[in-house]
Design an enzyme around this catalytic site. Structure first.
Site, short mmCIF file in Angstrom:
data_model
loop_
_atom_site.label_atom_id
_atom_site.label_comp_id
_atom_site.label_asym_id
_atom_site.label_seq_id
_atom_site.Cartn_x
_atom_site.Cartn_y
_atom_site.Cartn_z
N SER A 190 39.65 29.51 42.72
CA SER A 190 40.02 30.62 41.73
C SER A 190 41.20 31.30 42.10
CB SER A 190 38.88 31.34 42.50
OG SER A 190 38.82 33.37 41.66
N ASP A 243 51.55 36.66 26.06
CA ASP A 243 50.58 35.93 26.88
C ASP A 243 49.36 36.69 27.40
OD1 ASP A 243 50.34 35.25 23.64
OD2 ASP A 243 51.94 33.54 24.85
N ASP A 254 29.26 31.42 34.70
CA ASP A 254 30.39 31.83 35.41
C ASP A 254 30.59 33.63 35.47
OD1 ASP A 254 32.57 33.31 36.64
OD2 ASP A 254 33.44 31.07 37.26
N HIS A 262 30.28 31.86 39.48
CA HIS A 262 31.43 31.52 40.19
C HIS A 262 31.91 31.01 40.98
CE1 HIS A 262 35.48 32.54 40.04
NE2 HIS A 262 36.12 33.39 40.99
#
Length: 295
Positions: free
Chosen positions: A139, A221, A244, A272
């Site tokens: 993560s 972006d 996830d 996740h």
């Protein structure tokens, strides 16, 4: 719709959580107690702060475990600390500054907090006298790993990341806002973090994290580290859980596309927290990749 989103996010958030001189180390019994006598717990002065880490194994291949948001080595990597091959690897699991037992200082989120974590992580391992290191990043720790590999290419051997993203989308921002108020989390989700941090610090730091990650949404972006991906030189394995709920597949695909020579491994039932839910499968996958045995 918002209520459903918040419910899903809060229900699953628990998977995210599951005065020294420079160079001096101090052993700590508490965080290592759950892992037995084979795990060392210590703090060392790095870049003006005292970073806590757990260390186990005596293998030649050094591996650093990098936790996610609000995470620490002990909360995020139990199965890896316990079960990665201790004869082949020396495993270090760190607490980034302001997280876990690397306090003080309180955690903050300046615009370069991921770059700061990457430098801290590399400098920690250099302070511990490792000549080169491989990274396992989950993560936020995956983002930190990507930046470390791009900025310190001669020091990073190999890298495995999962649950990471190189930019922030509108969809991501909604998820982040859904977890801002920890008073709305379930008791089951809150309790481990309240135990680790105390409610006030936990609540304050979560709000600060949401603001910290959302600041990237206002950049072109939504960029976090996309511009650095082409600079990654080390062999890289991107693992993605196809179920996830927090990091959509397109994030893994983007990283795979822009990190030259990277491999993408999909886990059909993975969410996740795939390294915890499917710990044996993940550990074998990571070990095989680090040892050059990945298919």
């Amino acid at each position: 719709m918002a209520a459903t989103l918040n419910s899903q996010v809060l229900r699953r958030l628990r998977i995210l959580l599951s005065a020294l001189k420079p160079g001096n180390q101090v052993s700590r019994a508490g965080p290592a107690a759950a892992f037995g006598t084979s795990v060392t717990s210590a703090k060392v002065a790095v870049n003006g702060v005292h970073l806590h880490y757990l260390q186990t194994g005596d293998g030649e291949h050094a591996v650093l475990l990098l936790p996610g948001m609000l995470g620490s080595g002990e909360t995020d990597f139990g199965p890896q600390i316990q079960n990665l091959n201790k004869k082949l690897f020396t495993v270090v699991a760190w607490d980034p500054r302001g997280y876990g037992h690397s306090r003080p200082p309180d955690r903050d989120f300046p615009a370069d907090f991921f770059e700061r974590d990457a430098k801290d992580a590399v400098d920690l391992m250099k302070t511990l006298k490792f000549q080169k290191v491989s990274l396992l990043g989950w993560s936020d720790g995956g983002i930190t790993s990507l930046i470390a590999a791009a900025k310190y290419p001669s020091y990073i051997d190999k890298m495995v990341i999962w649950g990471a993203n190189a930019y922030v989308t509108d969809e991501d921002e909604k998820i982040y806002q859904g977890i801002r108020d920890v008073s709305k989390w379930s008791e089951k989700t809150r309790k481990p973090l309240e135990t680790l941090y105390g409610y006030d610090y936990f609540a304050k730091t979560c709000e600060k994290w949401v603001d910290g990650i959302n600041q990237f949404k206002h950049l072109p972006d939504g960029n976090i580290c996309g511009h650095l991906l082409p600079l990654v030189q080390c062999p890289t394995l991107i693992v993605h859980g196809e179920k996830d709920p927090l990091v959509p597949r397109f994030h893994a695909d983007f990283i795979h596309k822009h990190v030259r020579g990277s491999r993408l491994h999909l886990m059909p039932e993975g969410k996740h927290n795939l390294h915890l839910r499917f710990a044996n499968e993940f550990n074998k996958l990571a070990e095989d990749f680090l040892l050059g045995k990945y298919p």
